[in-house]
Design a protein around this motif. Structure first.
Motif, short mmCIF file in Angstrom:
data_model
loop_
_atom_site.label_atom_id
_atom_site.label_comp_id
_atom_site.label_asym_id
_atom_site.label_seq_id
_atom_site.Cartn_x
_atom_site.Cartn_y
_atom_site.Cartn_z
N GLY A 100 -29.86 18.14 -6.29
CA GLY A 100 -29.14 17.06 -5.62
C GLY A 100 -27.79 16.75 -6.24
O GLY A 100 -27.35 17.42 -7.19
N PHE A 101 -27.17 15.73 -5.72
CA PHE A 101 -25.81 15.38 -6.12
C PHE A 101 -25.74 14.97 -7.59
O PHE A 101 -24.87 15.42 -8.33
CB PHE A 101 -25.31 14.24 -5.23
N THR A 102 -26.68 14.11 -7.99
CA THR A 102 -26.59 13.57 -9.36
C THR A 102 -26.84 14.67 -10.39
O THR A 102 -26.16 14.73 -11.42
CB THR A 102 -27.61 12.44 -9.57
N ASN A 103 -27.77 15.56 -10.10
CA ASN A 103 -28.03 16.63 -11.07
C ASN A 103 -26.87 17.63 -11.09
O ASN A 103 -26.57 18.21 -12.13
CB ASN A 103 -29.35 17.33 -10.77
N SER A 104 -26.22 17.81 -9.94
CA SER A 104 -25.03 18.66 -9.90
C SER A 104 -23.95 18.05 -10.80
O SER A 104 -23.32 18.77 -11.58
CB SER A 104 -24.50 18.78 -8.47
N LEU A 105 -23.78 16.74 -10.68
CA LEU A 105 -22.81 16.05 -11.53
C LEU A 105 -23.15 16.26 -13.00
O LEU A 105 -22.27 16.58 -13.82
CB LEU A 105 -22.83 14.55 -11.24
N ALA A 106 -24.44 16.09 -13.32
CA ALA A 106 -24.89 16.23 -14.71
C ALA A 106 -24.62 17.66 -15.21
O ALA A 106 -24.13 17.86 -16.33
CB ALA A 106 -26.37 15.89 -14.83
N GLN A 107 -24.93 18.65 -14.36
CA GLN A 107 -24.68 20.04 -14.75
C GLN A 107 -23.21 20.28 -15.02
O GLN A 107 -22.84 20.90 -16.01
CB GLN A 107 -25.14 20.97 -13.60
N GLY A 155 -23.17 24.83 5.25
CA GLY A 155 -23.51 26.25 5.39
C GLY A 155 -24.03 26.73 4.05
O GLY A 155 -25.20 26.59 3.73
N ASN A 156 -23.12 27.28 3.24
CA ASN A 156 -23.48 27.66 1.87
C ASN A 156 -23.30 26.48 0.95
O ASN A 156 -22.27 25.83 0.96
CB ASN A 156 -22.59 28.81 1.40
N PHE A 157 -24.34 26.22 0.20
CA PHE A 157 -24.29 25.08 -0.71
C PHE A 157 -24.92 25.53 -2.02
O PHE A 157 -26.14 25.53 -2.17
CB PHE A 157 -25.09 23.91 -0.10
N ASN A 158 -24.09 25.97 -2.95
CA ASN A 158 -24.63 26.53 -4.18
C ASN A 158 -24.64 25.50 -5.29
O ASN A 158 -23.60 24.94 -5.63
CB ASN A 158 -23.80 27.74 -4.61
N PHE A 159 -25.82 25.25 -5.82
CA PHE A 159 -25.97 24.35 -6.96
C PHE A 159 -25.18 24.92 -8.14
O PHE A 159 -25.24 26.13 -8.37
CB PHE A 159 -27.46 24.23 -7.30
N PRO A 160 -24.47 24.14 -8.90
CA PRO A 160 -24.29 22.69 -8.88
C PRO A 160 -23.00 22.24 -8.17
O PRO A 160 -22.36 21.31 -8.65
CB PRO A 160 -24.25 22.34 -10.35
N SER A 161 -22.66 22.88 -7.11
CA SER A 161 -21.46 22.47 -6.41
C SER A 161 -21.68 21.09 -5.77
O SER A 161 -22.77 20.80 -5.29
CB SER A 161 -21.14 23.50 -5.34
N LEU A 162 -20.62 20.25 -5.78
CA LEU A 162 -20.77 18.90 -5.23
C LEU A 162 -20.53 18.85 -3.73
O LEU A 162 -20.93 17.90 -3.06
CB LEU A 162 -19.81 17.93 -5.92
N VAL A 163 -19.85 19.87 -3.22
CA VAL A 163 -19.64 19.97 -1.77
C VAL A 163 -19.97 21.39 -1.33
O VAL A 163 -19.89 22.33 -2.12
CB VAL A 163 -18.19 19.62 -1.37
N PRO A 164 -20.36 21.56 -0.08
CA PRO A 164 -20.69 22.91 0.40
C PRO A 164 -19.45 23.81 0.38
O PRO A 164 -18.33 23.32 0.52
CB PRO A 164 -21.15 22.67 1.85
N THR A 165 -19.71 25.11 0.20
CA THR A 165 -18.57 26.04 0.22
C THR A 165 -18.22 26.41 1.66
O THR A 165 -17.14 26.91 1.93
CB THR A 165 -18.89 27.31 -0.58
N SER A 166 -19.17 26.21 2.59
CA SER A 166 -18.84 26.43 4.01
C SER A 166 -19.60 25.42 4.86
O SER A 166 -20.64 24.90 4.45
CB SER A 166 -19.21 27.85 4.42
N PHE A 167 -19.04 25.15 6.02
CA PHE A 167 -19.67 24.19 6.93
C PHE A 167 -20.13 24.89 8.20
O PHE A 167 -19.56 25.91 8.60
CB PHE A 167 -18.69 23.06 7.28
N THR A 168 -21.17 24.36 8.83
CA THR A 168 -21.70 24.98 10.04
C THR A 168 -22.39 23.93 10.91
O THR A 168 -22.82 22.89 10.40
CB THR A 168 -22.71 26.10 9.70
#
Lengths: 330, 289
Positions: free
Chosen positions: A177-184, B56-69
């Motif tokens: 999720g968002f918060t863990n992404s921030l933490a990472q 679309g693509n949402f790779n952890f730990p990115s805060l926003v998706p890299t693509s939208f769909t």
């Protein structure tokens, strides 16, 4: 809309205008009896007033009695349909048996569930109370656009169905999720994961309980008289002193209501802990549903249901005590 | 929602005159941090949900998706199972609201306009039963619904959803009817109006806002009811919110996010429609003592 806050909203919206209304002609001496009042008792029309209560008694009151009988091991009669499908039933004779109750209360996991539930509802209610009181009092004593905006934002969860809120918060506080992404990104791995934990349940319960608490406290704060605040202000008191010494003592009743209704709402909630909570310990609402649906034990589920009732009754006592206390400063 | 009127007098009275600058800065900073934390806590999860619905693509730990769909929207809106849930929800909910109105509005009129024996008991009992922890009330209903052969039926679902609407549909319109000035009613009678005319031409129009608020709140309570419907209706009657339970566990998160956004639309639209009445009612009608 927050299911758990249903009763609160009606208290909010309806107030006591209905119960305090007294259209008796005696109130207006000398005036002729109104053609519309039918003696103010409404005659047969007043019988209509009992319809909703009759419905609730049939579909709420009778089931509670049947469920109580089921809990005590009376498996026959109207309970035969459900008990014929159930497992691990403990039949009782005469007044009944406490077998199902002792079976559950001897189970260490169940005691853990009870204490987890108690901790969650106490912490949630306290946080909600502090948040709502601070926000609304601040707005009264030091009004600013920022606080007005925050007060507006705090009501937004009212617009979101609980199941959506739970899902949203589950992903937000989750491992991806968002918060863990921030933490990472900040180099602190796994520090801000709350989904699957009791902390996550508290956060989500606070989120869904905020709107009614804020609306209720706002109405309470609005009823504070200018004269009492002005007097303190003229004597040179700082806002914090005015809030603590003058305003808060007058808001005791609203605070009690916010605390108790939040607590009962959390106690009777299922969706939030089901989606966000850990698999152990369970909140009692989830425990009750699992016991019925997954373990097929309606009698034990009834015991859990009554445990929730008893805890709610304790909160009800607190409410009765708090709301009867004489208001200070009036 | 009312915006702060910011009376200058109060501002001036509370402005500390002699506090050291560093303390003022520290206090302001703490306030700013708390403010931002609260805004973050309340709003960002919802923004995140909307973002997920178009990710679309949402790779952890990115805060926003890299693509939208909008692919997930197509998938959700063309799924027969989910559409069935939508149809179920939009069919059952109006039925529940209509039944609730038939049951409660006459009662609200009686409770609002007349003083009869047991009136307080009725009002407080409705309130108390509704204050029971909801899940244990549903659990308690199961034996009786089994006995009446109503488990897994649409009638069972309607009954469960109806329970959550009674309080709104009784208390709020009752307040509306009670608030109608007696003078208006008397004037209408003096002008020769019949009892029915007074009700239809005077009382009903004046009580309409409270009835509308009650109807909307009842609609949302029924539409969003998940836990009781899940217990009583599953697996035959999976309304939209009940469907969310399985979507959370079994489907990609974007799929559930789209469905969640769709499910939120009726709530947001209806609440915005009655927002003014709801909050005005909250401010003025609520006198707890």
């Amino acid at each position: 809309m927050a299911l758990s806050s249903g009763p609160l909203s009606a208290e909010l919206t309806a107030g006591v205008a209905v119960t305090d209304r007294d259209p008796s002609p005696a109130r207006r001496p000398g005036k002729r009896r109104r053609a519309s009042d039918e003696g103010t008792r409404g005659g047969l029309t007043s019988l209509l007033g009992f319809l909703p209560l009759a419905f609730l008694l049939v579909f709420g009151g009778i089931p509670i009695v049947l469920s109580l009988l089921l809990m005590l091991g009376h498996l026959g009669g109207p309970n035969s349909a459900v008990s014929s499908l159930g497992q691990d039933e403990i039949p009782g004779r005469g007044i009944g048996t406490l077998g199902a109750i002792t079976q559950l209360f001897e189970n260490h996991a169940y005691l853990q569930d009870i204490s987890a539930t108690a901790i969650v509802f106490v912490v949630t209610s306290a946080v909600v109370l502090v948040f709502a009181t601070t926000l609304t009092l601040w707005h009264r004593l030091r009004p600013s656009r920022a606080i007005a905006t925050l007060q507006f934002l705090a009501v937004i969860p009212l617009f979101i169905p609980v199941v959506i809120a739970s899902f949203s918060l589950w992903t937000f506080w989750g491992s991806r999720g968002f918060t863990n992404s921030l933490a990472q990104l900040a180099g602190i791995s796994n520090a801000l994961i709350f989904s699957g934990k009791l902390q996550g349940v508290v956060l989500a319960e606070v989120w869904v309980s905020l709107p009614f608490a804020v609306l209720l406290m706002r109405a309470g704060v609005a009823s504070l008289t200018d004269s009492s605040l002005d007097a303190a202000r003229d004597a040179g008191a700082r806002p914090l002193t005015v809030a603590w010494r003058i305003a808060l003592p007058q808001l005791r009743k609203e605070a009690t209501i916010v605390f108790c209704f939040t607590a009962v709402g959390v106690l009777g909630s299922f969706t939030v802990p089901y989606i966000i909570g850990p698999s152990s310990p369970l909140m009692l609402g989830v425990d009750a549903v699992n016991t019925f649906s997954s373990y097929n034990q309606p009698q034990q589920a009834a015991v859990i249901g009554f445990t929730i009732f008893v805890l709610a009754a304790l909160i009800g006592c607190l409410y009765a005590l708090g709301s009867r206390r004489r208001r200070v400063g009036r | 929602m009312s915006v702060a009127s910011a009376p200058l007098r109060e501002e001036a009275a509370f402005r500390p005159a002699t506090r050291p600058v560093i303390l003022v800065v520290a206090a302001r900073s703490i306030q700013a941090v708390l403010f931002l934390a609260a805004v973050f806590f309340i709003t960002v999860p919802l923004a995140w949900l909307v973002l997920l619905a178009f990710a679309g693509n949402f790779n952890f730990p990115s805060l926003v998706p890299t693509s939208f769909t909008v692919q997930w929207w197509h998938t959700v809106l063309s799924s027969p199972g989910l559409l069935h849930s939508v149809v179920l929800s939009v069919t059952i909910t109006p039925v529940v609201v209509a039944l609730s109105a038939v049951l409660c509005l006459p009662a609200a009129y009686a409770l609002g306009r007349f003083n009869f024996l047991g009136k307080r008991v009725v009002l407080l009992s409705i309130f108390s039963i509704n204050a029971f922890p909801r899940i244990s009330l549903y659990i308690a209903m199961i034996p009786m619904l089994f006995a009446l052969n109503l488990m897994g039926t649409v009638v069972g679902v309607v009954i469960v959803q109806l329970i959550g609407t009674i309080l709104f549909m009784t208390w709020i319109p009752a307040t509306g009817f009670a608030a109608i000035p007696d003078a208006l009613v008397d004037a209408a009678h003096d002008a020769g109006a019949s009892k029915f005319q007074v009700f239809w031409r005077v009382m009903l129009p004046l009580a309409r806002p409270s009835i509308a608020v009650a109807a909307v709140l009842s609609f949302l309570a029924a539409f969003d009811e998940a836990q009781g419907t899940f217990l009583v209706g599953a697996p035959n009657y999976l309304t939209m919110p009940v469907r969310m339970y399985s979507l959370v566990l079994d489907y990609p998160v974007q799929f559930a996010a789209v469905f969640a956004v769709v499910l939120s639309i009726p709530s947001v639209v209806l609440m915005l429609l009655v927002r003014k009445h709801l909050f005005a009612g909250t401010g003025s009608a609520m006198q707890l003592r």
